[in-house]
Write an enzyme that holds these catalytic residues in place. Structure first.
Site, short mmCIF file in Angstrom:
data_model
loop_
_atom_site.label_atom_id
_atom_site.label_comp_id
_atom_site.label_asym_id
_atom_site.label_seq_id
_atom_site.Cartn_x
_atom_site.Cartn_y
_atom_site.Cartn_z
N HIS A 136 -83.33 -28.47 67.76
CA HIS A 136 -83.54 -27.75 69.02
C HIS A 136 -82.33 -26.85 69.30
O HIS A 136 -82.48 -25.66 69.61
CB HIS A 136 -83.74 -28.76 70.15
CG HIS A 136 -84.21 -28.16 71.44
ND1 HIS A 136 -84.43 -28.91 72.57
CD2 HIS A 136 -84.48 -26.88 71.81
CE1 HIS A 136 -84.83 -28.13 73.56
NE2 HIS A 136 -84.86 -26.89 73.12
N HIS B 255 -84.96 -38.72 65.89
CA HIS B 255 -84.67 -38.36 67.27
C HIS B 255 -83.47 -37.42 67.38
O HIS B 255 -83.57 -36.33 67.98
CB HIS B 255 -84.40 -39.65 68.06
CG HIS B 255 -84.09 -39.43 69.51
ND1 HIS B 255 -85.02 -39.63 70.50
CD2 HIS B 255 -82.95 -39.05 70.14
CE1 HIS B 255 -84.47 -39.37 71.68
NE2 HIS B 255 -83.20 -39.02 71.49
N GLU B 256 -82.35 -37.80 66.78
CA GLU B 256 -81.13 -37.00 66.92
C GLU B 256 -81.24 -35.67 66.18
O GLU B 256 -80.70 -34.65 66.64
CB GLU B 256 -79.91 -37.79 66.44
CG GLU B 256 -79.64 -39.07 67.23
CD GLU B 256 -79.47 -38.85 68.73
OE1 GLU B 256 -79.15 -37.71 69.14
OE2 GLU B 256 -79.67 -39.82 69.50
N HIS C 102 -82.89 -33.24 68.45
CA HIS C 102 -81.91 -32.59 69.32
C HIS C 102 -81.20 -31.46 68.60
O HIS C 102 -81.08 -30.33 69.11
CB HIS C 102 -80.85 -33.60 69.76
CG HIS C 102 -81.25 -34.52 70.85
ND1 HIS C 102 -81.73 -34.08 72.06
CD2 HIS C 102 -81.21 -35.88 70.94
CE1 HIS C 102 -81.97 -35.12 72.85
NE2 HIS C 102 -81.67 -36.23 72.18
#
Length: 598
Positions: free
Chosen positions: A395, A388-389, A392
């Site tokens: 991205h 998940h992180e 980020h």
């Protein structure tokens, strides 16, 4: 008694490479002094923006100051989060955050002056000064704010008190991370262990019902001791935001949050309505889970436990990296290479240490690495958090590599899409490649929990925000008891008659830091729905969908978020992404019922 390591006891290779920003605090202080020289120069442009070339110079000076300020702020908050009890780091963070308010005050002339220009001036400037073309979207976005912008003097006043307006969140964070302590509880082996907000997440998943009930009651009864302080902090934050929305002439606080990014209020309300219209799916999940757990009564502390007994996860971090990379293979070699760079170049602060801030996040700025803070604890949940992180951060990596500074930060509406796409790909990989029936059942439950927590739970949060803001806007005061009552009624509605809503859960609102970021949490649900759409396309359509997805990652804030997503093939103005996500939830429930009937 289980003891958490001190920061200095954690080996260097497991810490983020913060020295890439500044080698030490002295280097930080040198740049801070430079900032204090350069930032005031912005005031020299006051009253001179009616000339296109001067406007360009001002924008370039703003970028220079903002990039320097960004580096300083990132370093300070990262150092503070490493050890929230260290007064030197608290001072460092306070100094730069206070000065950032001063920079805002210095820059406060800019937007009012742009808005005071004669109609058509910006268009002519862009035609005459070709270097201004890159700022076109930014400048026209500013012009759309004209009805909500104050005079230069008023804007300067608002900017000068921004640090005061942020006080409720600061007080909240200090209370939770530096001052609040929890009692010891006995783990599965009867051993005394210090309860923390971090290890609570593991205790609440324990197969030993005594452990999870004890952790649940110890945690929320501790929060209850601070109910008056926590309620005063949250309601003050809401009042501050309502004040700002009225001051800027928005119809309400929700419009104040959504309109600047061209997000229709209907997107928020429709998200809440869509989930409310499908609560039968969540009620069905509670009913099935209660039966599979063999419980006569389903309590709130039973919610996070897996429905199947499997060996407790202990996944070393290096193995977690391998699992995530395999799961993200459909995203292509370029994406995996960037992921590997992050692991090898010190993006990540991996393990918990005493007084380290809890949870996980991605951070960084245009001139730093896209850092990740973890509190890795060897579970499958921690593997998912890594995916998940890093979603980020990758991205951010793509946005910063492909956009100029002014468009390099993606919008809040898009903020959770890339991270959740990674999670979705990870979970599908794990389910599809698991041959053991019990483990597969466990993983099915994990994906159900992802949807429950990221869609149903976050929309419940969003509904809480909607209710509390509307009450404050109507002049209705909210006490700690009022907040607890609102929270209880929402839990009763969302979880249905098969759930015993324990009194301790009434304080859960006080544990949600995102409530200090007004109208943020609904974007977890919309982000998950968009991510689900991207993951479906990537697995179904391959390279074509990957390229469209990478186009989204590279877009930053170069367009309004609804448009950025639509260009990549996901239309969030329609209910389809959310409906498809709930359809997946129902499919997973069907799988559970099939196992029940075997």
């Amino acid at each position: 008694m289980g003891q958490i390591k001190r920061r200095e006891e954690i080996p260097k290779e497991y810490k983020w490479n913060i020295e890439k920003i500044y080698k030490d605090v002295e280097a930080w202080k040198e740049d801070f002094e430079k900032l204090k020289i350069e930032a005031p120069k912005l005031s020299e442009y006051t009253g001179k923006l009616s000339d296109g070339k001067v406007l360009l110079e001002c924008l370039q000076k703003q970028e220079e100051v903002s990039r320097l300020l960004g580096k300083l702020m990132i370093f300070a908050h990262m150092k503070n989060d490493e050890d929230t009890a260290n007064p030197d780091f608290q001072v460092l963070k306070d100094r730069i955050y206070e000065y950032s308010a001063e920079v805002e005050s210095i820059e406060a002339f800019f937007i009012p002056e742009i808005l005071s220009l004669k109609d058509g001036s910006i268009k002519k400037f862009i035609e005459d000064v070709k270097e201004l073309n890159v700022y076109k979207f930014l400048l026209y976005k500013i012009l759309k704010r004209k009805p909500h912008t104050l005079s230069a003097e008023q804007e300067k006043l608002i900017a000068s008190v921004s640090d005061c307006l942020n006080a409720p969140e600061k007080i909240y964070n200090m209370l939770l991370n530096a001052d609040m302590t929890f009692p010891n509880i006995k783990d599965e082996n009867g051993k005394d262990v210090e309860l923390t907000d971090v290890n609570y997440l593991e205790f609440i998943k324990s197969k030993d019902r005594r452990v999870r009930e004890e952790a649940f009651k110890a945690l929320f009864n501790t929060y209850k001791k601070y109910k008056n302080t926590l309620s005063a902090s949250l309601t003050s934050n809401i009042k501050n935001f309502v004040f700002m929305s009225k001051t800027r002439k928005y119809e309400n606080s929700m419009e104040c949050s959504l309109k600047p990014n061209d997000i229709p209020i209907d997107v928020y309300n429709n998200t809440v309505d869509a989930v409310n219209n499908n609560l039968k799916s969540l009620h069905r999940y509670i009913r099935i889970k209660k039966k599979l757990l063999g419980l006569r009564e389903m309590h709130m502390y039973d919610l996070y436990v897996s429905i199947i007994d499997i060996a407790k996860d202990h996944i070393e971090f290096n193995d977690a990296v391998k699992i995530v990379k395999r799961a993200l293979t459909p995203l292509g070699k370029e994406y995996i290479d960037i992921f590997s760079e992050g692991i090898n170049e010190g993006w990540i602060d991996i393990y918990p240490n005493k007084n380290k801030i809890g949870g996980a996040y991605s951070t960084g700025d245009y001139d730093t690495m896209p850092y990740v803070l973890l509190n890795y604890n060897y579970s499958l949940t921690d593997v998912s958090t890594l995916a998940h992180e890093m979603g980020h951060s990758i991205h951010s990596y793509y946005s910063r590599k492909n956009q100029p500074y002014i468009y390099s930060n993606y919008s809040l509406f898009c903020a959770e899409v890339a991270s959740t796409t990674n999670e979705s790909l990870l979970m599908r990989y794990l389910i599809n490649n698991e041959n053991d029936k019990n483990k597969k059942l466990y993983l099915i439950n994990q994906e159900l929990e992802q949807i429950r927590t990221t869609v149903f739970r976050q929309v419940m949060f969003a509904e809480f925000e909607k209710i509390t803001h509307e009450k404050v806007e109507s002049g209705i005061p909210l006490t700690g008891d009022d907040l607890c009552s609102i929270w209880r009624k929402l839990n009763e509605k969302y979880f249905g008659e098969d759930m015993i809503v324990d009194k301790e859960i009434d304080m859960e609102w006080s544990r949600i830091p995102h409530f200090y970021w007004d109208f943020y949490v609904y974007q977890y649900a919309t982000g998950y729905a968009a991510a689900h759409s991207f993951a479906n396309a990537i697995l179904k359509d391959g390279e074509k969908a990957v390229e469209a997805y990478k186009g989204f990652l590279k877009s930053g804030s170069s367009d309004y978020p609804i448009n950025v997503l639509r260009k990549a093939g996901v239309d969030m103005t329609t209910p389809k992404p959310l409906e498809d996500t709930i359809k997946r939830f129902d499919e997973l429930l069907d799988m559970l019922e099939t196992y029940m009937n075997d």
